[in-house]
Motif scaffolding. Structure first.
Motif, PDB file in Angstrom:
ATOM      1  N   ILE A 147     -47.843 -21.513 -59.145  1.00 42.37           N
ATOM      2  CA  ILE A 147     -46.520 -20.901 -59.022  1.00 42.37           C
ATOM      3  C   ILE A 147     -46.348 -19.690 -59.930  1.00 42.37           C
ATOM      4  CG2 ILE A 147     -44.041 -21.318 -59.082  1.00 42.37           C
ATOM      5  CD1 ILE A 147     -45.596 -22.792 -56.878  1.00 42.37           C
ATOM      6  N   VAL A 148     -46.931 -19.697 -61.118  1.00 47.61           N
ATOM      7  CA  VAL A 148     -46.818 -18.533 -62.005  1.00 47.61           C
ATOM      8  C   VAL A 148     -47.453 -17.287 -61.367  1.00 47.61           C
ATOM      9  CG1 VAL A 148     -47.570 -17.545 -64.211  1.00 47.61           C
ATOM     10  CG2 VAL A 148     -46.527 -19.811 -64.156  1.00 47.61           C
ATOM     11  N   PRO A 149     -48.696 -17.358 -60.838  1.00 42.55           N
ATOM     12  CA  PRO A 149     -49.231 -16.189 -60.118  1.00 42.55           C
ATOM     13  C   PRO A 149     -48.374 -15.816 -58.905  1.00 42.55           C
ATOM     14  CG  PRO A 149     -50.989 -17.697 -60.670  1.00 42.55           C
ATOM     15  CD  PRO A 149     -49.715 -18.417 -60.969  1.00 42.55           C
ATOM     16  N   TYR A 150     -47.854 -16.818 -58.211  1.00 40.21           N
ATOM     17  CA  TYR A 150     -46.968 -16.576 -57.065  1.00 40.21           C
ATOM     18  C   TYR A 150     -45.782 -15.709 -57.481  1.00 40.21           C
ATOM     19  CZ  TYR A 150     -43.484 -17.827 -53.460  1.00 40.21           C
ATOM     20  OH  TYR A 150     -42.522 -17.791 -52.481  1.00 40.21           O
ATOM     21  N   LEU A 151     -45.129 -16.074 -58.567  1.00 43.54           N
ATOM     22  CA  LEU A 151     -43.964 -15.334 -59.042  1.00 43.54           C
ATOM     23  C   LEU A 151     -44.353 -13.947 -59.549  1.00 43.54           C
ATOM     24  CD1 LEU A 151     -42.112 -18.225 -60.925  1.00 43.54           C
ATOM     25  CD2 LEU A 151     -41.534 -17.246 -58.685  1.00 43.54           C
ATOM     26  N   PHE A 152     -45.504 -13.856 -60.210  1.00 45.73           N
ATOM     27  CA  PHE A 152     -45.969 -12.573 -60.726  1.00 45.73           C
ATOM     28  C   PHE A 152     -46.187 -11.572 -59.598  1.00 45.73           C
ATOM     29  CE2 PHE A 152     -49.698  -9.832 -61.546  1.00 45.73           C
ATOM     30  CZ  PHE A 152     -49.196  -9.049 -62.574  1.00 45.73           C
ATOM     31  N   PHE A 153     -46.914 -11.975 -58.564  1.00 44.20           N
ATOM     32  CA  PHE A 153     -47.192 -11.054 -57.458  1.00 44.20           C
ATOM     33  C   PHE A 153     -45.948 -10.820 -56.602  1.00 44.20           C
ATOM     34  CE2 PHE A 153     -51.590 -12.132 -58.483  1.00 44.20           C
ATOM     35  CZ  PHE A 153     -52.198 -10.885 -58.362  1.00 44.20           C
ATOM     36  N   LEU A 154     -45.086 -11.822 -56.509  1.00 43.62           N
ATOM     37  CA  LEU A 154     -43.832 -11.654 -55.773  1.00 43.62           C
ATOM     38  C   LEU A 154     -42.990 -10.553 -56.416  1.00 43.62           C
ATOM     39  CD1 LEU A 154     -41.966 -12.955 -53.499  1.00 43.62           C
ATOM     40  CD2 LEU A 154     -40.881 -14.170 -55.388  1.00 43.62           C
ATOM     41  N   VAL A 155     -42.835 -10.640 -57.734  1.00 46.57           N
ATOM     42  CA  VAL A 155     -42.027  -9.649 -58.455  1.00 46.57           C
ATOM     43  C   VAL A 155     -42.704  -8.283 -58.431  1.00 46.57           C
ATOM     44  CG1 VAL A 155     -41.127  -8.999 -60.722  1.00 46.57           C
ATOM     45  CG2 VAL A 155     -40.932 -11.374 -59.932  1.00 46.57           C
ATOM     46  N   THR A 156     -44.020  -8.253 -58.654  1.00 50.21           N
ATOM     47  CA  THR A 156     -44.746  -6.979 -58.703  1.00 50.21           C
ATOM     48  C   THR A 156     -44.653  -6.231 -57.382  1.00 50.21           C
ATOM     49  OG1 THR A 156     -46.329  -7.880 -60.320  1.00 50.21           O
ATOM     50  CG2 THR A 156     -46.981  -5.901 -59.108  1.00 50.21           C
ATOM     51  N   ILE A 157     -44.944  -6.920 -56.278  1.00 53.23           N
ATOM     52  CA  ILE A 157     -44.884  -6.278 -54.964  1.00 53.23           C
ATOM     53  C   ILE A 157     -43.462  -5.839 -54.640  1.00 53.23           C
ATOM     54  CG2 ILE A 157     -45.125  -6.699 -52.472  1.00 53.23           C
ATOM     55  CD1 ILE A 157     -47.523  -8.481 -53.116  1.00 53.23           C
ATOM     56  N   THR A 158     -42.494  -6.683 -54.993  1.00 52.61           N
ATOM     57  CA  THR A 158     -41.096  -6.364 -54.693  1.00 52.61           C
ATOM     58  C   THR A 158     -40.622  -5.133 -55.452  1.00 52.61           C
ATOM     59  OG1 THR A 158     -40.633  -8.705 -54.278  1.00 52.61           O
ATOM     60  CG2 THR A 158     -38.743  -7.274 -54.660  1.00 52.61           C
ATOM     61  N   VAL A 159     -40.987  -5.030 -56.713  1.00 48.55           N
ATOM     62  CA  VAL A 159     -40.596  -3.858 -57.511  1.00 48.55           C
ATOM     63  C   VAL A 159     -41.183  -2.583 -56.897  1.00 48.55           C
ATOM     64  CG1 VAL A 159     -40.922  -2.695 -59.740  1.00 48.55           C
ATOM     65  CG2 VAL A 159     -40.269  -5.106 -59.669  1.00 48.55           C
ATOM     66  N   ILE A 160     -42.446  -2.632 -56.505  1.00 48.65           N
ATOM     67  CA  ILE A 160     -43.079  -1.458 -55.893  1.00 48.65           C
ATOM     68  C   ILE A 160     -42.423  -1.145 -54.548  1.00 48.65           C
ATOM     69  CG2 ILE A 160     -45.226  -0.521 -54.961  1.00 48.65           C
ATOM     70  CD1 ILE A 160     -46.734  -2.260 -56.980  1.00 48.65           C
ATOM     71  N   ARG A 161     -42.166  -2.167 -53.736  1.00 51.35           N
ATOM     72  CA  ARG A 161     -41.511  -1.963 -52.438  1.00 51.35           C
ATOM     73  C   ARG A 161     -40.145  -1.310 -52.610  1.00 51.35           C
ATOM     74  NH1 ARG A 161     -39.735  -6.466 -50.206  1.00 51.35           N
ATOM     75  NH2 ARG A 161     -39.072  -5.310 -48.347  1.00 51.35           N
ATOM     76  N   TYR A 162     -39.375  -1.846 -53.531  1.00 53.48           N
ATOM     77  CA  TYR A 162     -38.025  -1.305 -53.734  1.00 53.48           C
ATOM     78  C   TYR A 162     -38.078   0.121 -54.262  1.00 53.48           C
ATOM     79  CZ  TYR A 162     -36.004  -5.936 -52.887  1.00 53.48           C
ATOM     80  OH  TYR A 162     -35.617  -7.119 -52.312  1.00 53.48           O
ATOM     81  N   GLY A 163     -39.081   0.415 -55.077  1.00 56.46           N
ATOM     82  CA  GLY A 163     -39.258   1.782 -55.535  1.00 56.46           C
ATOM     83  C   GLY A 163     -39.539   2.715 -54.362  1.00 56.46           C
ATOM     84  N   MET A 164     -40.377   2.244 -53.429  1.00 57.91           N
ATOM     85  CA  MET A 164     -40.688   3.029 -52.234  1.00 57.91           C
ATOM     86  C   MET A 164     -39.448   3.191 -51.350  1.00 57.91           C
ATOM     87  SD  MET A 164     -44.402   1.269 -51.417  1.00 57.91           S
ATOM     88  CE  MET A 164     -44.629   2.083 -49.835  1.00 57.91           C
ATOM     89  N   GLU A 165     -38.655   2.136 -51.234  1.00 58.26           N
ATOM     90  CA  GLU A 165     -37.444   2.195 -50.413  1.00 58.26           C
ATOM     91  C   GLU A 165     -36.424   3.168 -50.996  1.00 58.26           C
ATOM     92  OE1 GLU A 165     -36.586   0.865 -47.533  1.00 58.26           O
ATOM     93  OE2 GLU A 165     -38.490  -0.176 -47.220  1.00 58.26           O
TER      94      GLU A 165
END
Length: 361
Positions: free
Chosen positions: A74-92
């Motif tokens: 779950i810790v890696p799950y949350l890490f990659f979830l947050v990382t990808i989301t931050v990059i996606r939102y930056g792109m948006e």
């Protein structure tokens, strides 16, 4: 178990990870490779995970074991979830999307996860399902004997198929849309099916550890028969664990088990005769590959024109580079890649007089 004996496990997982990447190719494949990949590759992951399961019967150890699996999954799950989301939102935001309702709806979807999280998060369902599969089987082996465990598994298996019938036939339509009409956070309901494959890995451990010729032949017969029947249109079998698509109570066991027997047996034979370190390296970085291969394509497909080979190459190489960077440059990077291992408690040393100390052997 020595490292040489277990090298086939890493090799097999590395191969399965390549199939995961290929299975998410957004283009049209020239032959039903995608269908055949989905017949067995996710069940195989659960089978291999179950093979290394260790029951916890002692009192007080369950919390430690659950904590360890939480940190590893779950810790890696949350890490990659947050990382990808931050990059996606930056792109948006960079593209001019300032609609707050869009972001709130997207965040809600990510909280629910499972089959509802699509696009860059298409594989996230597996980790949460694996975690709850582990919890289910830990509970079963702790409080029930083998006979009762099998009875519980049979009930879970039937419930999973009833849910699938309701989604695929009563609701109908495309499997992804039909399955999303059944609300469930983190695809926990898929664990009802996954725990059966997980249990088969555990119960059949001696068989999986050394696929003998009779078992390999049985697997080949099952695999060739299924592919032939499908090829000539006698059956039209599909399996999609993520979207609750379980079409046949018998074939949902026979086909995944048969194909897993073939590939595990083949890689056991190959790994005993030659080094396949490149597949072991893929397995070593499998966490990053799993989470990032789809997102890699989302970022790069605007700049590059590639087919299945390019998609697979980018989907492996870029996440491997990211994995190395995370390990070397990100604080606690190893933890975010599933490398958690609990600290061993040091036994309290008893004061001993030197003259009376017993000899050490």
């Amino acid at each position: 178990m020595d490292k040489k004996r277990l090298s086939w496990v890493d090799v097999t997982k590395g191969f399965l990870m390549i199939l995961v990447v290929i299975g998410h190719y957004p283009g049209q494949l020239d032959f039903p490779l995608g269908k055949y990949i989905y017949w067995f590759h996710m069940p195989a992951f659960f089978i291999l995970s179950g093979m290394f399961f260790k029951p916890v019967l002692e009192k007080g150890l369950s919390k430690q074991v659950i904590h360890k699996r939480f940190m590893q999954l779950i810790v890696p799950y949350l890490f990659f979830l947050v990382t990808i989301t931050v990059i996606r939102y930056g792109m948006e935001i960079g593209s001019g999307n300032l609609d707050m309702s869009w972001y709130l709806n997207d965040i809600w979807t990510l909280v629910i996860g499972g089959r509802f999280a699509r696009g860059a998060y298409g594989v996230f369902w597996f980790v949460t399902t694996l975690f709850f599969t582990f919890l289910f089987f830990l509970w079963m082996t702790k409080y029930f004997n083998r006979t009762k465990q099998i009875a519980i598994l049979a009930v879970f298996y039937l419930i999973a198929h009833i849910e699938s019938v309701f989604a695929m036939q009563v609701i109908g339509g495309a499997p992804d849309k039909a399955s999303q009409t059944i609300p469930m956070i983190w695809n926990i309901d898929v664990a009802l099916m996954a725990v059966v494959y997980f249990a088969l890995g555990y119960y059949m451990k001696n068989i999986w550890m050394n696929i003998t010729k009779p078992w390999l032949i049985a697997g080949l017969i099952g695999t060739v028969s299924a592919v032939s029947l499908d090829w000539f249109g006698i059956i039209d079998y599909h399996l999609s664990m993520k979207f609750l698509r379980y079409e046949h109570v018998v074939l949902d066991l026979i086909i995944p088990i048969s194909m897993t027997l073939v590939f595990v047996g083949a890689f056991q034979w190959i790994a005993s005769r030659m080094s396949l370190k490149w597949l072991q390296q893929i397995e070593k970085h499998s966490i990053s590959i799993m989470y990032l291969h789809i997102f890699t394509d989302i970022v790069l497909n605007d700049y590059f024109n590639y087919g299945i080979i390019g998609f697979t190459a980018f989907g492996l190489i870029v996440p491997i580079v990211a994995s190395i960077i995370i390990q070397k440059l990100v604080p606690h990077g190893r933890l975010f890649l599933g490398g958690f291992s609990p600290k061993k408690r040091k036994a309290a040393a008893k004061p001993v007089k030197l003259k009376e100390a017993e000899p050490q052997y």
